[in-house]
Design a protein around this motif. Structure first.
Motif, mmCIF file in Angstrom:
data_model
loop_
_atom_site.group_PDB
_atom_site.id
_atom_site.type_symbol
_atom_site.label_atom_id
_atom_site.label_comp_id
_atom_site.label_asym_id
_atom_site.label_seq_id
_atom_site.Cartn_x
_atom_site.Cartn_y
_atom_site.Cartn_z
ATOM 1 N N ASP A 1 2.121 -2.083 7.886
ATOM 2 C CA ASP A 1 3.238 -2.725 8.572
ATOM 3 C C ASP A 1 4.472 -3.147 7.666
ATOM 4 O OD1 ASP A 1 2.554 -5.088 7.090
ATOM 5 O OD2 ASP A 1 1.514 -5.801 8.643
ATOM 6 N N SER A 2 5.563 -3.848 8.340
ATOM 7 C CA SER A 2 6.689 -3.903 7.358
ATOM 8 C C SER A 2 6.392 -4.827 6.213
ATOM 9 C CB SER A 2 7.633 -4.923 8.292
ATOM 10 O OG SER A 2 7.123 -6.133 8.802
ATOM 11 N N ASP A 3 5.295 -5.527 6.246
ATOM 12 C CA ASP A 3 5.186 -6.248 4.806
ATOM 13 C C ASP A 3 4.883 -5.338 3.680
ATOM 14 O OD1 ASP A 3 5.748 -8.740 6.057
ATOM 15 O OD2 ASP A 3 3.534 -8.945 6.728
ATOM 16 N N ASN A 4 4.288 -4.054 4.074
ATOM 17 C CA ASN A 4 3.793 -3.277 3.230
ATOM 18 C C ASN A 4 4.816 -2.252 2.740
ATOM 19 O OD1 ASN A 4 1.055 -2.956 5.360
ATOM 20 N ND2 ASN A 4 0.850 -3.953 3.272
ATOM 21 N N GLU B 1 9.086 -0.979 1.990
ATOM 22 C CA GLU B 1 10.293 -1.367 1.455
ATOM 23 C C GLU B 1 11.415 -0.646 2.504
ATOM 24 O OE1 GLU B 1 11.020 -0.276 -2.484
ATOM 25 O OE2 GLU B 1 9.102 -1.272 -3.250
ATOM 26 N N ASN B 2 12.470 -1.199 2.554
ATOM 27 C CA ASN B 2 13.653 -1.002 3.299
ATOM 28 C C ASN B 2 13.758 0.472 3.289
ATOM 29 O OD1 ASN B 2 14.485 -3.666 4.008
ATOM 30 N ND2 ASN B 2 15.864 -3.995 2.316
#
Length: 207
Positions: free
Chosen positions: A33-36, A38-39
């Motif tokens: 998910d987004s927590d894993n 980077e931009n």
């Protein structure tokens, strides 16, 4: 233990018994998910491998995720394969090694398709140093020809990259050993086809 010794151990184990029965599935939504990420990074595909217990998943063997990102240093999009062992205490080295080989194969084939169709310029495997939670993952990557150790151009992370001559030889051996008609062999033959096609295109560009 040195990485070469680890690979030798897994090679001995995996040829001393019948090939492990392995199932691979797409990981559940949100596994990466987004927590894993980077931009600028996106997860193309994430897979999990399990022991095949009569067609049903049993012991968890490991997981991998194919990540696409932009590389400033290479000036193009690249693929990183994150891969790690499952650490199920009931899964021996033969099972874990076999399951992670399947993940490497499926996601490497997916990369080769993308490289041809959308211009992804590099493929790296992040499999740690081959100890602890990455012992089987690292050995599986090396067994498929990812024997070039280097630092990622955009960070100081250690990555493994494919050596074409060594890799083709290892995939040809894997194709010869796989059971005719099964999914594993079809995946391996697909990889060999893409590798040969890439080689032909590269030679034509050099003429």
């Amino acid at each position: 233990m040195a990485s070469g010794s680890v690979v030798a151990l897994f090679s001995v184990v995996s040829t001393s018994f019948a090939p492990p029965r392995v199932l691979t599935f797409r990981a559940e939504h949100g596994f990466v998910d987004s927590d894993n990420l980077e931009n600028g990074e996106c997860c193309v595909c994430a897979l999990k491998a399990f022991e095949d217990d009569g067609g049903e998943p049993a012991r968890f063997l490991g997981a991998g995720a194919l990540i696409r990102r932009r590389s400033d240093m290479l000036q193009g999009d690249v693929h990183d394969l994150w891969i790690a062992d499952g650490l199920d205490p009931g899964a021996g080295p033969n099972l874990a090694f076999g399951g992670l080989q399947r993940i490497v194969d499926r996601l490497f084939r997916l990369h080769l398709r993308a490289a041809h169709n959308s211009g992804v310029v590099s493929f790296s495997i992040l499999a740690g140093d081959g100890t602890g939670t990455t012992a089987a993952a690292h050995a599986a990557a090396v067994s498929r020809g990812f024997v070039c150790k280097c630092e990622c151009e955009d960070s100081n992370e250690l990555v493994l990259r494919f050596e074409p001559d060594e890799g083709r030889m290892r995939y040809e051996a894997a194709a010869a050993a796989a059971v005719a008609g099964n999914a594993e062999r079809r995946t391996i033959l697909g990889i060999l086809y893409r590798l040969e096609r890439s080689l032909v295109v590269s030679k034509l560009k050099q003429q």
